[in-house]
Structure formats: structure tokens, C-alpha cells
Design a protein around this motif. Structure first.
Motif, mmCIF file in Angstrom:
data_model
loop_
_atom_site.group_PDB
_atom_site.id
_atom_site.type_symbol
_atom_site.label_atom_id
_atom_site.label_comp_id
_atom_site.label_asym_id
_atom_site.label_seq_id
_atom_site.Cartn_x
_atom_site.Cartn_y
_atom_site.Cartn_z
ATOM 1 N N SER A 428 8.457 -19.039 -16.619
ATOM 2 C CA SER A 428 8.374 -17.671 -16.163
ATOM 3 C C SER A 428 8.528 -17.060 -17.474
ATOM 4 N N ARG A 429 8.341 -15.528 -17.223
ATOM 5 C CA ARG A 429 8.727 -14.708 -18.525
ATOM 6 C C ARG A 429 10.015 -14.126 -18.345
ATOM 7 N N SER A 430 10.833 -13.501 -19.120
ATOM 8 C CA SER A 430 12.073 -13.074 -19.052
ATOM 9 C C SER A 430 12.300 -11.741 -17.950
ATOM 10 N N VAL A 431 11.151 -11.085 -17.950
ATOM 11 C CA VAL A 431 10.772 -10.593 -16.875
ATOM 12 C C VAL A 431 9.779 -10.868 -16.075
ATOM 13 N N ASP A 432 9.982 -11.478 -15.080
ATOM 14 C CA ASP A 432 9.408 -11.965 -13.794
ATOM 15 C C ASP A 432 8.143 -10.990 -13.091
ATOM 16 N N ILE A 433 7.038 -11.308 -12.666
ATOM 17 C CA ILE A 433 6.157 -10.525 -12.119
ATOM 18 C C ILE A 433 6.779 -9.912 -10.930
ATOM 19 N N ILE A 434 7.795 -10.563 -10.231
ATOM 20 C CA ILE A 434 8.234 -10.077 -9.057
ATOM 21 C C ILE A 434 9.310 -8.860 -9.479
ATOM 22 N N HIS A 435 9.841 -8.932 -10.796
ATOM 23 C CA HIS A 435 10.578 -7.735 -11.163
ATOM 24 C C HIS A 435 9.755 -6.641 -11.488
ATOM 25 N N ILE A 436 8.740 -6.982 -12.054
ATOM 26 C CA ILE A 436 7.861 -5.963 -12.404
ATOM 27 C C ILE A 436 7.305 -5.101 -11.208
ATOM 28 N N ALA A 437 6.958 -5.807 -10.255
ATOM 29 C CA ALA A 437 6.585 -5.224 -8.883
ATOM 30 C C ALA A 437 7.714 -4.454 -8.190
ATOM 31 N N LEU A 438 8.789 -5.005 -8.101
ATOM 32 C CA LEU A 438 9.779 -4.194 -7.605
ATOM 33 C C LEU A 438 10.368 -2.871 -8.438
ATOM 34 N N SER A 439 10.370 -3.164 -9.689
ATOM 35 C CA SER A 439 10.353 -2.066 -10.462
ATOM 36 C C SER A 439 9.438 -0.838 -10.177
ATOM 37 N N LYS A 440 8.299 -1.223 -10.148
ATOM 38 C CA LYS A 440 7.029 -0.144 -9.814
ATOM 39 C C LYS A 440 7.172 0.444 -8.439
ATOM 40 N N LEU A 441 7.784 -0.184 -7.477
ATOM 41 C CA LEU A 441 7.977 0.288 -6.149
ATOM 42 C C LEU A 441 9.156 1.176 -5.988
#
Lengths: 443, 443
Positions: A428-441
Motif C-alpha cells: 500500500s501507500r502510507s495514505v491508502d486509497i480508502i483514506h483518500i476517498a474517506l477524506s474527500k467525502l
């Protein structure tokens, strides 16, 4: 007490096995129209594509194993009718009685009522016999070079890959304007369409089959509503399923107009002591509690447990499904869970969504690939209601987290944005794609 | 308002970037002792093992990029002391003032105070300089054939793989009786131990380094508490971290006996306007709200956002971590989240656990591998409190679901047992390992 089960596939045998575990003494009888039981039908595309040769690999558990547990199996016996008043199930010149009846007769592929549909080289893929025939024809009949797949559902797409591996020219016909548009939103549909194009699958969207033209009674071409005619040597029908419930017409059993048996969350039908589940019955949508028809192995497997437990006197309910599904299409992996944005909008839900393109892991470990996530929330309740992913390297298995969050009715907030998912460079990356999406929403 | 940040690594630069996004006009200054900022230190083992050659690949974002956002960076400047009464931070012959101060000075590898520790060919791996030096020595110094890794934590294990790839004979020394026994229960530790054995890593458990014997001031052998002496050419120290907070001793800032800065869930220290997070500060355990020291990139990244938002006047809290972590060790993948059974028992929690050995997907699609899951619940509350997995093919990414369930404080019951996880033959079995475990624990 005697429980009679009609149908020897995943649901029927699932009920039988669980019932026996619940009750060592119950009379359990299965009556079914095939020679074998408990087919893992999901494996058929891989069997056709020669991932393995032994057809019995697809049998999850042999008849003999069930019989050893004192489960009686009446095979090769198609049930012709049921008298629910007298608790009798009729087959051949015989009948069985029951105290509890489980109808798990599954579904069969829809055969459109068009000219030419009875010709040779028109296939479906649901039973083991279907698989054996299709495998034989696709591997050994050299006259079959071009194959039309009618319907781009999960099986249709899996068969695109299988038939490509067998070096067939594949034509994929889909009535809708986008691939898989009932299962995915357009962002993911486009990724699927791109992959099909890359892999030289001739995809025809918004097209409907209206006739199969035959020559010497064999498939010669398909005629489409647009007027297009395409020469093919074989046709695979995968336009959907129809419950095998014709024999129950006018029996008093409640079914919808498509012949799908109506059940409640305990698997009970409108007739006392009669249960149903699997591909012949409705199930519940977990999110909105609507009745849905979702012929998935995952639902059958859970609902069969529920029925067995209820027959055994426990009070258990099937809480519903979020129609989680996953698919490998060549080197593209896609997965979905919950409601699509389009379906949520159609249901009048106020949605907010985000579509993220990212990478599956760090750029400095090998084989980094694209990873996509569409995440959908109900803007009123802030609950996550849907997710779709596409990627490679099994990286889309992280959709398990999103299925879990939907299951727990998780709401978008600062705490959820901080969900602690594991990180290491190869995964993964330290900020996961799931975190990016949660943060956007969470704005 | 001026925010001064001490430290240019993930936490410090994370705070800086987020602060700038929150407030276009704030004076933001970073003071730090290195030439570069925002090192992705997790990549160092892969750099050493020649996964890539350009060291700047490890820099997440260049200094210049920050400066373009009007973030002032004072580099190569080690802070010598802080006067919290006068809001002054002293370095070289200079000082900076602040309105808000963020201490993000990270940690350094512990160097045991033993004889020989100052010799040549004794390495650590935290900074870019460490990485460049170790890479150079391991690739170019032919006299280094045998390397002792002291401490089998995440970095120690990653370096086993890296150094094996560089054809070194590796000796792995661990004080505890089981590998990773604070992060995993014994079932998973054993799988790790087996993998190390298979890969010819000489693992020495329950052993303590008491002296490094030098020859011409270079490492010649290591002497263990058991009396054993092992000839090695180099030593890599990875026994843990010590916060870089010596310069804060007696400054009035509250720290624990290990020099870890005490902060609350907002990242506030005991001194007004002074914040801290990352590898120099405590964080919270999400499950029991205890203070823990957990120097993980995932925590630093989230906590830095929290601090920036609080400085910007928002009221945001770091809700804690469940110490989710994942690791690839050769072809074995392991992951963990929440409490281990052992730790839960030590804390007086009444636990119930199950350990499942299964397969990652169906037997008829290629490359089926073993998959293991340990799942732990609190038997009183029925909440899932911990999970550990081991497997291959990225199949352990399904631990994302378990992290999500712990995060949502999901309780084991019939509804949870029916959680709808996606199934297709190349990805899973129709009854997933997670379902097997949930079912075992729901009795």
C-alpha cells in the motif's frame, strides 16, 4: 420429523448438511434431477478454459459423503408437482411426503424466444453437462472459431477470458449502453470496456439479439436489432436466469411475475412449513430491506444455514446482502458492494460520491499498478452505501474493508477517516486509497 | 500567527502541508537537522536491496515544493534547546520564536551500551544517510559476508529479506523466545520462524547481545549472553527506537521515563501552544484508550493532520490506533491489527480466539496458497479486538475487513456472521476464511 429438500445444488445440500449437524436423527431426504449433487457452478468457466480437466473437481462434496451422514438422496428425479395440502411431492410415478419442505431448485439460463434458438452450437453454462459439452465443443470442434456471448454479466465476462484463452474470436453482445451498468457505475464500466478492447473482444453495446441464423441447423450468424449481422459459429447465452419454478405454477405458492419464490428473512414461503432460498427465491437487500433477486453463491450459502437453523427450531434471520461481487477479467480485477450511485439516485437517496485513481502500493517496490475506487455515501445519514474497485495484484481485496463498513452502517466522520489500515511498501501507500476517498467525502 | 515545527520528517512536514492548506497566510517555519525533508523511511530496506538506485525516490516531497507553498525551511540545523516561557527555540547561534510549536523530532535507533558498539561496520537504518552507507557497504565491501541483525522487529525482518537478496549470510538475534511476540501470537510467530528457517536465516531466539568483538576496529564477532560467539563481518542494530528528545530534558515538557513526549488526543503537550506527534510522542490505543508508543508511519500521518487542524482552530481528535501492520517476508505475507490474544489476556480481558488454516482461493484456479487467520474477541462484550493473518498472493489484504470491524466495534452475532464479502474462484472460496472464523466464534 422429515425434511424434504427439492434440489441438490449449493442451497439444497447446504440445508441438508447443516440440518444434519443440528439434528442427528432427523429424516433428511433430497430429491433432485441430476446424477450429482453440490456442483460448484462458479468454476465452470475455468473448467471450459482448461484450468483443470477432471470435472468432478467441481463437485464440492460427493453424494456418497452425504449418504454417509444418513442423508437420503433421490437422484435423476425431476419433481413434477407439489400438493401443499397433503404435503406430497410428486416425481416420476412416485411421491415423497414431508413435514418440512425446502424448495431449492435454482434457476436456468434464460433462452430468448427468437428464431433459430433451437439450432446447434447454442450453449448455456449452468450445469455440469453444460460445462462438459461446451468444453468439448470449444476444444475439439475446429469449425467453431467465432463465438458470440449474449449478455455481459459476470458469467459473460468470465467467458470472454475463457474463450480468448481458447483462441476464439469473441463477440460480446450487451443490451445496455454500458457494460455491467446495473452492477457498476460508469467509471468502472469504462475500465472494463477498455480492457475488453485491449484484449480484442468485439464488444457490441446497446445491441439486442433478434435472430440466430442457422445453416444446416448450425449457428451461422446472429442478427441484431440495429440490423447488423455478424457471422459466428457458436452462441453462448448468458442473459440472466429464470427460476426453475414452472412446476409450482398455480400450486398456491407465492411467486412474483418472474416465477421467483417470495420468502421472508427466515426463508419461509407463504405456505406453512415450506421454505425456499437460493437462485429460485428472493432475498433481501441489507441496506434498504427491499426484496431482490440476486442469484449469488454467497447468498445461497448463508441463506441455507438460516433455513436449516430455523427448521431446527432456532430463530435465525438472513439479514440481507449487499451484493458484494468480485471478478477477474484478464489482468483487470473488479469488485463491487452495496448500491451503485446510479441505483441509489434512482431510489431517491441523496448521494455523495468520489472516484479516486491511485496506485496499489509504493512506486519503489516492484509491479506497482493502477488502483481505482468509487465510494458512495448517503449524504443525509452519512452512511457508506456503496463501493466499487478496479485494479490488479489482488489489490482490490481491500474492498473487504468497505463491505465491512457498509455492514456496520459506518458513518463518514473524523473517526472513520482515521481508520487504521495496515501499511508497508509492497502492499500500500502510507495514505491508502480508502483514506483518500474517506477524506474527500468527509468535507 | 507563526507556527514553528521542529523536525522535517513525515510528521513535521505533514503538519506544515496541512497547515498551509488550512491557512494561506500563516507563517510556517520548519527547523530541522537534515539537508532533505519528508523521507519515506519505510522504503530504506528496499533501497538497500537495490529495488531502486536513486535515493531521492524516497523523498515524498522535495524541500522546494514546500518552499513554493511559502513554508520556510531551516535545514541542517539541530535544535539545542527550547525556552517554553519565552517561546524561543535555539539552534547554532540563533533562535526562532513561535506562537505555536510542533515538536516532531522523531526517534533514533537504540544503540545498546555494550563493549564494541563504536566499532566499524555497525549500522542502523533510519536516515537517508544510514541507507546510503548501508547500501554502499553491503553492495561494495566484499569483506562483508556475514551480517548479524540485532532485533527481529518489522525492520529487522525486512532486512533479513534485503540482505539475503544481496547474498549475505544473515544471523537474526532476538531477545524474546518467539519471533515478533509482542505483535503476533505464537501461531503466526511459528509461521514466521518456519519461513526464516526455509530461507536459511540463522535465527537465534532468546539471545541477547552483550559484546561486539572488534578486530582492527572492525566487527569480528558478536558475543551473546548464552556464551555463544558468532563470527560476523557487520552488525545491523534494529532493537527499537528512542525519541530524539534529549535536548528537552528538564525543559518542563512532560515526557515519560523513555523520553517520549506525553500528548493528549489533540496532540497537545502539558505546555500551552506546544504540540507533538510521530515517533517522539505517545499515541492512544483505540481499543482501551491507553497511551502507547507506536512509531508507525500510519499514525504519524493521521496525527499530523489532527495537530494542523487543531492549530487552525478546528476541534479534532486522534481517536487512536489499533497498530495495524503488514509485512512481506520473502513469499510470506503477515499482517496484524488490534490486540494479540497474549496482550489481551495480560490486560485481564476475557478472550475467545480461533486460529484457522484455510486456502486463499478455490483449488481449481491457479496458484492456490495457504491462508491463516487468528481472530480474537472479547468474550464479555463480544467485540472483535484483534486479528492476525499470514498467507501469499496479497490474500492477507482481507485483514482490511477485520481492521474495519474492530474500528466499528463490531460484535460477533448472527448478523456479523453473514457479512457479505465478495466471492469469485480466483480470489476466494465461497465460504471465506473470515466467515469460518466468525462462525467458530459465534457459538
Amino acid at each position: 420429523m422429515k425434511t424434504l429438500i427439492i434440489g441438490g445444488s449449493a442451497t439444497g445440500m447446504g440445508v441438508a448438511a447443516r440440518l444434519r449437524r443440528n439434528d442427528m436423527n432427523m429424516d433428511i431426504t433430497v430429491i433432485q434431477d441430476k446424477d450429482y449433487v453440490s456442483l460448484g457452478a462458479c468454476g465452470l468457466p475455468y473448467f471450459v478454459a482448461n484450468n483443470f480437466e477432471e470435472k468432478n473437481t467441481l463437485i464440492a462434496r460427493e453424494k456418497e459423503k452425504f449418504e454417509e451422514s444418513n442423508i437420503k438422496i433421490i437422484s435423476n428425479s425431476k419433481v413434477e408437482s407439489v400438493n401443499f395440502k397433503e404435503n406430497k411431492v410428486f416425481y416420476k410415478d412416485n411421491y415423497e411426503t414431508y413435514d418440512k419442505l425446502v424448495i431449492a431448485v435454482g434457476a436456468k439460463p434464460i433462452r430468448p424466444n427468437i428464431k433459430g434458438i433451437e439450432g446447434e452450437n447454442i450453449f448455456v453454462l449452468t450445469t455440469l453437462e453444460d460445462g462438459v459439452l461446451l468444453k468439448d465443443k470449444m476444444n475439439n470442434d475446429n469449425s467453431i472459431k467465432k463465438v458470440a456471448i449474449i449478455g455481459a454479466g459476470f458469467i459473460g465476462l468470465e467467458m470472454c477470458e475463457s474463450l480468448s484463452e481458447l483462441k476464439k474470436d469473441v463477440y460480446l453482445l450487451e443490451m445496455e449502453e454500458k457494460i455491467m451498468q446495473r452492477a457498476f457505475d460508469s467509471e468502472i464500466s469504462e475500465l472494463i470496456e477498455n480492457k475488453l478492447e485491449e484484449k480484442k473482444i468485439n464488444t457490441l453495446l446497446g445491441e439486442q439479439l433478434i435472430e440466430i441464423k442457422l445453416k444446416n441447423n448450425k449457428v451461422n450468424s446472429i442478427l441484431l436489432k440495429s440490423g447488423k449481422e455478424i457471422e459466428v459459429d457458436a452462441v453462448l447465452l448468458s442473459v440472466g436466469f429464470q427460476p426453475n419454478t414452472q412446476f409450482l405454477k398455480d400450486s398456491g405458492l407465492e411467486m412474483n411475475e418472474r416465477g421467483t419464490i417470495i420468502v421472508n428473512t427466515k426463508g419461509e414461503t407463504n405456505i406453512e412449513h415450506v421454505y425456499s432460498a437460493g437462485d429460485c427465491a428472493v432475498s433481501k437487500n441489507f441496506i434498504n430491506q427491499e426484496d431482490i433477486y440476486s442469484p449469488l453463491a454467497t447468498i445461497a450459502s448463508k441463506f441455507s444455514k438460516v433455513i436449516a437453523d430455523n427448521i431446527a427450531g432456532k430463530q435465525v434471520e438472513f439479514v440481507g446482502s449487499i451484493q458484494s461481487a468480485i471478478l477477474r477479467l484478464f489482468d483487470l480485477e473488479i469488485a463491487r458492494t452495496g448500491l451503485t450511485e446510479q441505483i441509489a439516485v434512482n431510489k431517491g437517496i441523496k448521494v455523495k460520491s468520489t472516484f479516486i485513481k491511485d496506485k496499489d502500493h509504493t512506486n519503489y517496490t516492484p509491479n506497482q499498478k493502477d488502483l481505482y475506487l468509487k465510494l458512495i455515501i448517503n449524504e443525509d445519514t452519512k452512511e457508506i452505501i456503496g463501493a466499487q474497485m478496479a485494479g490488479s495484484n489482488n489489490s482490490i481485496l481491500r474492498i473487504y474493508a468497505l463491505a465491512a463498513l457498509i455492514w456496520q452502517k459506518a458513518k463518514i466522520d473524523n473517526a472513520l477517516e482515521q481508520i487504521d489500515l495496515p501499511y508497508a511498501p509492497p502492499f500500500s501507500r502510507s495514505v491508502d486509497i480508502i483514506h483518500i476517498a474517506l477524506s474527500k467525502l468527509n468535507k
